[in-house]
Design an enzyme around this catalytic site. Sequence first.
Site, PDB file in Angstrom:
ATOM      1  N   ALA A  34       2.096 -20.344   0.182  1.00 32.94           N
ATOM      2  CA  ALA A  34       1.431 -19.921   1.500  1.00 32.94           C
ATOM      3  C   ALA A  34       1.007 -20.831   2.485  1.00 32.94           C
ATOM      4  O   ALA A  34       1.325 -20.864   3.780  1.00 32.94           O
ATOM      5  CB  ALA A  34       0.430 -19.059   1.354  1.00 32.94           C
ATOM      6  N   VAL A 133       7.292   1.208  -0.265  1.00 34.98           N
ATOM      7  CA  VAL A 133       8.544   1.482  -0.861  1.00 34.98           C
ATOM      8  C   VAL A 133       8.923   0.861  -2.306  1.00 34.98           C
ATOM      9  O   VAL A 133       9.021  -0.188  -2.461  1.00 34.98           O
ATOM     10  CB  VAL A 133       9.971   1.257  -0.028  1.00 34.98           C
ATOM     11  CG1 VAL A 133      11.106   2.042  -0.657  1.00 34.98           C
ATOM     12  CG2 VAL A 133       9.732   2.128   1.358  1.00 34.98           C
ATOM     13  N   LYS A 206       9.583   7.356   1.574  1.00 39.91           N
ATOM     14  CA  LYS A 206      10.384   6.049   1.154  1.00 39.91           C
ATOM     15  C   LYS A 206      11.640   5.931   1.719  1.00 39.91           C
ATOM     16  O   LYS A 206      12.218   4.924   2.281  1.00 39.91           O
ATOM     17  CB  LYS A 206      10.085   5.888  -0.310  1.00 39.91           C
ATOM     18  CG  LYS A 206       8.716   5.897  -0.725  1.00 39.91           C
ATOM     19  CD  LYS A 206       8.494   5.965  -2.404  1.00 39.91           C
ATOM     20  CE  LYS A 206       7.390   5.724  -2.811  1.00 39.91           C
ATOM     21  NZ  LYS A 206       6.905   6.218  -4.262  1.00 39.91           N
TER      22      LYS A 206
END
Length: 437
Positions: A34, A133, A206
């Site tokens: 990151a 999802v 979803k």
Amino acid sequence: MTTPIHVGLLGIGTVGGGTFEVLRRNGEEIRRRAGRAIRITTVADLDTERARRIVGDGAEVVADARAVIADPSIDIVIELIGGYGIAKTLVLEAIAAGKHVVTANKALLAVHGSEIFEAARRRGVAIGFEAAVAGGIPIIKALREGLTANRIEWIAGIINGTTNFILSEMRSKGLDFGVVLKEAQRLGYAEADPTFDIEGVDAAHKATIMSAIAFGTPVQFARAHVEGITALQAADIRYAEQLGYRIKLLGITRRRERGIELRVHPTLVPSSRLIANVEGAMNAVVVQGDAVGTTLYYGKGAGAEPTASAVIADLVDITRLHTADPGHRVPHLAFQPGAMAETPILPIDEVVTSFYLRLVVADEKGVLARITGILADNDISIDAVLQRESGEGEKQTDLIILTHDTVEGRMTKALAQMQALPTVLAPIVRIRKEELS
Ligand code: HSE
């Protein structure tokens, strides 16, 4: 060394606990990816005692979610409360306060996504929803970025683990729905109130989100056709198998000339397809793109660490892009906000599929001819016919018919005509079939 990015977490349960644990275990690698350490500094949960047990002295625990939203040192808010109620209010308040939001809340985004994404766009913040999802499967990333060159033709997914577990057990043990549901609840797969899972609502949430991303249209859960697995009978799973198919609860979205199909229902899938062999609580999504062809994504769709994997992927993405000009970030629904299509979602009567029919008929001369005559009159072509003793004596028989593709409206009309025949002795079973080729 740059300072850590501070994260506030709203609602700590299974996924929140998993997120803490994975950040703790893999924190150093995640920091190297990151560019900054990611630190959950504050957790808000009404059950502060349980929250303290989970986080130890790793973060401050508060009862009031608004204290997290008001904290100027927090850049990202993770929403793991669920539902459309207070979660929606808090997400909108976090956006208004200039926080990026990461959420696993598919119900919220499928129903109110357009409002939330628009609010985020205006405020210049990002909404991460990979965890919404198919849990740990990076399907949002794949659709939004990996497949961005493609014209997506269709998506078909097993996107509810509870129902896939139930269907797998029904098939392998020959048991009825009610028996397996109780077993799923005992094992902790199905919620005490499993309605959203077994009625297909969770899968439809979803599928709605994937459809919007695939076709660049607004999220429109209200237009989805939703059927669950509660009416499925062991006999149909058995007959499907004899014909070379398995029954799966699929979330399907498909581009057609006149609009988009968006539907969730039990579906016959050829047993030879990889997706037909996805068993137990696993999830899988097949995407058909014009350039890449068929791709398949498989993995755990729920659970503490699989879902945390998706939550943290969003945290890393947002950390990397936090200072980037909002206009140059990946758009929430893959297409630029000004380039969304207004392609309609088609009503179910206009959907094109093939069908499995099971009729319980009187075993008399001419019965089959009358039934096939009705199908022909409605311009429906037959693919295969199977006749089997129904186990109810010699006077009646099970007649199983597979059809070629037809428009659903035609089939509905034909079914009404067949059902009205005195020789059809029980409600006709109709299950849609997809070759997925
Ligand atoms: N209840 C869902 C399932 C998991 O059974 O797959 C979270 O979406």
